[in-house]
Design an enzyme around this catalytic site. Structure first.
Site, mmCIF file in Angstrom:
data_model
loop_
_atom_site.group_PDB
_atom_site.id
_atom_site.type_symbol
_atom_site.label_atom_id
_atom_site.label_comp_id
_atom_site.label_asym_id
_atom_site.label_seq_id
_atom_site.Cartn_x
_atom_site.Cartn_y
_atom_site.Cartn_z
ATOM 1 N N GLU A 106 0.842 -1.198 0.000
ATOM 2 C CA GLU A 106 0.000 0.000 0.000
ATOM 3 C C GLU A 106 0.876 1.247 0.000
ATOM 4 O OE1 GLU A 106 -0.256 2.225 2.655
ATOM 5 O OE2 GLU A 106 0.950 1.139 4.127
ATOM 6 N N CYS B 292 4.615 4.464 9.692
ATOM 7 C CA CYS B 292 5.336 3.931 8.531
ATOM 8 C C CYS B 292 6.827 4.256 8.528
ATOM 9 C CB CYS B 292 4.690 4.452 7.245
ATOM 10 S SG CYS B 292 3.009 3.846 6.970
#
Length: 458
Positions: free
Chosen positions: A156, A272
């Site tokens: 993603e 992230c």
């Protein structure tokens, strides 16, 4: 198509909802009964603009549902997305226990061909481990006739705060597939699934599985590198008397460089960049290699979270007992309530433990901030008692010796400086995100401390 999403965290919930919105039937699985109960009752466990309304409309249309029943979920989807968390382990490597648990559950219940998609951010080689975990379960129970699978890597590239739009209008769709008959069968199904996103032009990039896994880490590592690079230059700009914002415009106008991710500030956070940089460095170590640039990126980011702290201590001294500061912004970035690795947590820790009191405001992250700060100050509840939370930005300023900005939320960008000055005990701003133009703030009677903009300090 019938789609199963395993995991209703940030990636899984956005992926499942958006795939339902283009006409697929989607079943989202999570082993957390409380989370599933929240979703089934119309609640949303994360803050993401536009997601709540999209969930509601697709649930009402019958295209989206939520369950804790593993067997039901595995039986439902022709394509099984694994979208569970991969938190950093103690050594910095990605913790794959939830990914492999999901794989084993798929192996326990599949009875026909399934495409198993690694949507979670995982290190190179994870698909091999997922494949082995599924096959071990099939072998243990005696695989029924027709039960087979192929593992696909489909990383993603969603930005928190803009995830729905990113999913619906992707820059690229990366598919890592095996060069086997089953791999090509899986590729055909994935192309069919993503066809609606390719009508304007082809966005799909097909590659081998390991290259796809690597692509996700490489992308985040590059963006993190740009941030740390600009932060180092900003710190030097403070010393030599340059304005890092003018420098950003000067270099960003070069098309080879561009403007994105060149903003100086207090360092990156979130779910992230920190863990992905650490995981990539760890992967390199496992193969006898050092990624020295990324080691520096991580070190710079760690230090950058102290920059505003250092500016405050330089101005007021190391003993802040009795001093009151206003804090605007708690989340690691705007349009999210995510407090993971948020620079505000470093600032709050330092100032409260130095004796200061804080009055903080954030448009959406207050509840999450209360939760994580309770953990941060588990050893010092007396410190935690010295932070309050305001309902409105202006309310946080009453009696403050300075305003500290840690998140560049839109409501902070064009404030009433006259009202701010009247509410504060002293007109001082520490702008950790360079939200304001220093000349305008100085003209309003404030002393300004930015990041790499100290040539304008007054």
């Amino acid at each position: 198509m019938n789609i199963t999403i395993i995991g209703t965290g940030y990636v899984g919930l956005v992926t499942g909802t958006c795939l339902a919105d283009i006409g697929n039937s989607v079943c989202c699985l999570d082993i957390d009964p409380a989370k599933i109960a929240t979703l089934n009752s119309g609640g949303v466990p994360i803050h993401e603009p536009g997601l709540g309304a999209l969930i509601q409309s697709n649930v009402e249309a019958g295209r989206l549902r939520f369950t804790t029943d593993v067997a039901e979920a595995v039986a439902f989807g022709d394509i099984q997305f694994i979208a569970v968390g991969t938190p950093p382990d103690e050594d910095g490597s990605a913790d794959l226990q939830y990914v492999l648990a999901a794989a084993r559950n798929i192996g326990r219940f599949i009875s026909d061909f399934k495409v198993v998609v690694d949507k979670s951010t995982v290190p190179v080689g994870t698909a091999d481990k997922v494949r082995a975990a599924i096959q071990a379960e099939l072998d243990a129970r005696g695989a029924p006739q027709g039960a087979s699978f192929s593992v696909v890597s489909n990383p993603e590239f969603l930005k928190e705060g803009a995830a729905v739009d990113d999913f619906m209008r992707p820059d690229r769709i990366v598919l890592g597939v095996d060069a086997t008959a089953e791999g090509q069968r899986a590729l055909a199904l994935m192309r069919q699934l993503y066809l609606p996103f390719n009508r304007n032009h082809e966005r799909t990039r097909v590659m081998d599985v390991k290259s796809a896994e690597f692509t996700k880490y490489a992308a985040n590592a590059m963006l993190a590198t740009r941030i740390s690079f600009m932060n180092e230059l900003a710190n030097l700009a403070d010393q030599v008397g340059a304005d890092i914002e003018l420098v950003r415009q000067g270099i960003g106008s070069d098309p080879r460089i561009g403007y994105s991710f060149l903003y100086a500030g207090t360092g990156y956070g979130g779910s992230c960049f920190p863990k992905d940089v650490q995981a990539l460095v760890r992967t390199a170590g496992e193969h006898g290699q050092r990624l020295r640039v990324l080691e520096a990126v991580e070190a710079v980011n760690h230090d950058q979270k102290q920059v505003v702290v250092n500016k405050v201590l330089a101005r007021y001294g190391t003993n802040l007992t009795g001093r009151r500061f206003a804090l605007w912004g708690l989340a690691f970035k705007p349009n999210t309530d995510d407090m993971r690795d948020a620079p505000s947590r470093v600032l709050i820790q330092a100032l409260l433990r130095a004796g200061a009191s804080l009055h903080a405001h954030d448009p959406v992250a207050t509840a999450e901030a209360r939760r994580v700060l309770a953990l941060d100050f588990a050893d010092a509840p007396d410190c935690l008692a010295r932070i309050q939370f305001a309902d409105k930005p202006l309310d946080a300023l009453t009696g403050a010796e300075a305003l500290i900005i840690m998140t560049e939320w839109k409501p902070y960008r064009s404030p009433n400086f006259t009202a701010m000055k009247a509410a504060m005990a002293a007109p001082v701003i520490f702008d950790g995100r360079n939200v304001y133009e220093p000349e305008l703030v100085a003209a309003a009677g404030f002393q300004y401390h930015g990041i790499g903009r100290n040539s304008h300090a007054s």
